[in-house]
Design an enzyme around this catalytic site. Structure first.
Site, PDB file in Angstrom:
ATOM      1  N   GLU A 163       0.785  -1.238   0.000  1.00  0.00           N
ATOM      2  CA  GLU A 163       0.000   0.000   0.000  1.00  0.00           C
ATOM      3  C   GLU A 163       0.821   1.295   0.000  1.00  0.00           C
ATOM      4  O   GLU A 163       0.763   2.095   0.946  1.00  0.00           O
ATOM      5  CB  GLU A 163      -0.950   0.000   1.205  1.00  0.00           C
ATOM      6  CG  GLU A 163      -1.895  -1.161   1.175  1.00  0.00           C
ATOM      7  CD  GLU A 163      -3.100  -0.936   2.034  1.00  0.00           C
ATOM      8  OE1 GLU A 163      -3.162   0.059   2.754  1.00  0.00           O
ATOM      9  OE2 GLU A 163      -4.011  -1.768   1.981  1.00  0.00           O
ATOM     10  N   GLU A 358      -5.370  -8.506   0.456  1.00  0.00           N
ATOM     11  CA  GLU A 358      -6.131  -8.193   1.680  1.00  0.00           C
ATOM     12  C   GLU A 358      -7.596  -7.947   1.348  1.00  0.00           C
ATOM     13  O   GLU A 358      -7.898  -7.329   0.317  1.00  0.00           O
ATOM     14  CB  GLU A 358      -5.617  -6.908   2.354  1.00  0.00           C
ATOM     15  CG  GLU A 358      -4.373  -7.059   3.157  1.00  0.00           C
ATOM     16  CD  GLU A 358      -3.935  -5.739   3.768  1.00  0.00           C
ATOM     17  OE1 GLU A 358      -4.803  -4.894   4.079  1.00  0.00           O
ATOM     18  OE2 GLU A 358      -2.722  -5.530   3.893  1.00  0.00           O
TER      19      GLU A 358
END
Ligand code: GCO
Length: 454
Positions: A163, A358
């Site tokens: 991320e 995720e």
């Protein structure tokens, strides 16, 4: 037909969120170790000093993963645990810890997937400029080399970065996350270019020092986009919106294409190059070649998405969510469609095998009178999202899914107030309780999703 026979069903965590510092270790400090010492940054002044005490309980946790029938476990290495200063002297105690984690996973039939960077920037390197300093490209490369040398005899799956949208956007642009700076937009573009070059350097070093053929990926995030209807113009609008730049430069990092086009396609998106021209550092062909070092799989962290329709003006329009739209404990919208359309659009554009690195949900979990943790909201969330994922699995090369998260853990600035785990953590006693959703997920894995809707 739904999920591939060898589909990888896993769960994910990250070092700072679960390990605890392991005071007897000679771990260095990362930016979160420092940032959480200013209690006003984090809900309740919580820190990761103890977290889930995974540092001491990893063997117990690996046994629980086996009990849950997990096939794989995605976890991160704390860069500052193995290289306390980020470069130079290696902390052998830290290396031994991760080696023991890997051995415990393999003993329990769990495939390890390592994330090199899940925001654990060594503080010493932050003090030397962190992502602003182009030297970080070699620093990160050498860290990747150490990881390859120590663990690639047993680990073949690696993700480089988790991320970048967050650790640059929240950490360095809005300053809500560690290290908590509010850099200029121009500086955050310098950082982002160094981040992507560091990704490429790590890929090179993993390839060069890997002790066997490795599968290397990347794990960006962002809100997905899905069409209001199946009309071609709405689908076109959703696809266009997903890969477009943010409307607001002050939040520019929240997009897919700026972070993924260079890595997979070898160039920044034209729209961004035009839009952000005034902010950009020098970008050379050599830079772009490094960033685009070939990777094998594409990961994406997907939690929710925006509903898009084609407007009268021929431009994509976001459809406002109606009052009472379903939301999670963390007030995130529940939008299962994003786990069909997101992977679909990403696969179309990047044509790489996809992992959902995720996906999960925060619920208000607690131990019931019967001593169990009943989490029907999480089961319903997973059933809805995974039914959508099963649909797209028939159309694209979908390799695996990592539930966020294996266990309740330190949810960054929300501290321990949010519970994302399949395993309930009692933070007073560090006892673990498999939630109902863990047993539901076990059955889903056993049947490879057959019990999901079509
Ligand atoms: C992220 C991180 C995880 C979070 C999870 C819930 O996406 O922010 O990868 O560390 O804990 O996503 O917010």
């Amino acid at each position: 037909m739904g999920f591939a026979k060898n589909f990888v069903w896993g769960a994910a965590t990250s070092a700072y969120q679960i390990e605890g510092t392991g005071a007897e270790d000679r771990k260095g400090k990362n930016i979160w170790d420092i940032y959480t010492k200013e209690p006003w940054h984090i809900y309740g002044g919580h820190t990761g000093d103890i977290a889930c005490d995974h540092y001491h309980r990893f063997r117990e946790d690996a046994v629980l993963m086996k009990e849950m029938g997990l096939k794989a476990y995605r976890f991160s290495i704390d860069w500052s645990r193995v290289l306390p200063e980020g470069i130079g002297k290696v902390n052998e105690v830290g290396i031994e810890f991760y080696s023991n984690v890997i051995n415990a996973l393999l003993e329990n039939g769990i495939e390890p997937y390592i994330t090199l960077y899940h925001w654990e920037l060594p503080y010493e390197l932050y003090k030397r400029g962190g992502w602003m300093n182009p030297e970080i490209i070699e620093w990160f490369g050498n860290y990747a080399k150490l990881v390859a040398e120590c663990f690639s005899d047993r680990v073949t799956h690696f993700f480089t970065l988790n991320e970048p949208q967050c650790f640059i956007g929240l950490g360095c642009l809005t300053g809500e996350h560690a290290p908590g700076i509010k850099a200029s937009i121009k500086d955050t573009f310098i950082m982002s270019h160094n981040v992507l070059k560091s990704h490429g350097r790590a890929v090179q070093m993993l390839r060069q020092y890997g002790k066997q053929p490795l599968t290397i990926g990347y794990a960006p995030t962002c809100s997905m986009c899905y069409p209001e209807t199946d009309k071609p113009e709405d689908i076109k609008a959703a696809r266009q919106k997903l890969f477009s730049m943010q409307e607001d430069d002050k939040n520019w990092t929240w997009n897919v294409a700026w972070w993924s086009d260079p890595v997979i396609l070898g160039h920044y998106p034209k729209e961004g190059l035009q839009r952000y021209e005034a902010y950009l550092p020098d970008i050379t062909d050599e830079d772009m070649k490094l960033i685009a070092e070939p990777i094998d799989v594409y990961g994406q962290n997907i939690y929710n998405g925006r509903c898009i329709r084609m407007g009268e003006d021929g431009q994509p329009q976001e459809v406002k969510r109606p009052v009472g739209f379903p939301r999670t404990a963390m007030y995130w919208p529940v939008t299962p469609e994003c786990l069909y359309w997101g992977p679909k659009f990403l696969y179309e554009r990047y044509n790489k095998p996809i992992y959902i690195t995720e996906n999960g949900v925060s619920c208000c979990d607690s131990v019931s009178l019967d001593g169990k943790v009943h989490d029907p909201d999480r089961i319903d969330f997973l059933a809805r999202y995974l039914t959508q994922l099963k649909k797209v699995a028939k159309e694209i090369d979908l390799r695996g899914y990592f539930q966020w998260s294996l266990m309740d853990n330190f949810e960054w600035t929300r501290g321990y107030s949010e519970r994302f785990g399949l395993i309930f953590i009692d933070y007073q006693t560090q006892s673990r309780i498999l939630k109902d959703s863990a047993y539901w997920y076990k059955e889903l894995i056993r049947t490879n999703g057959k019990n999901l809707g079509e």
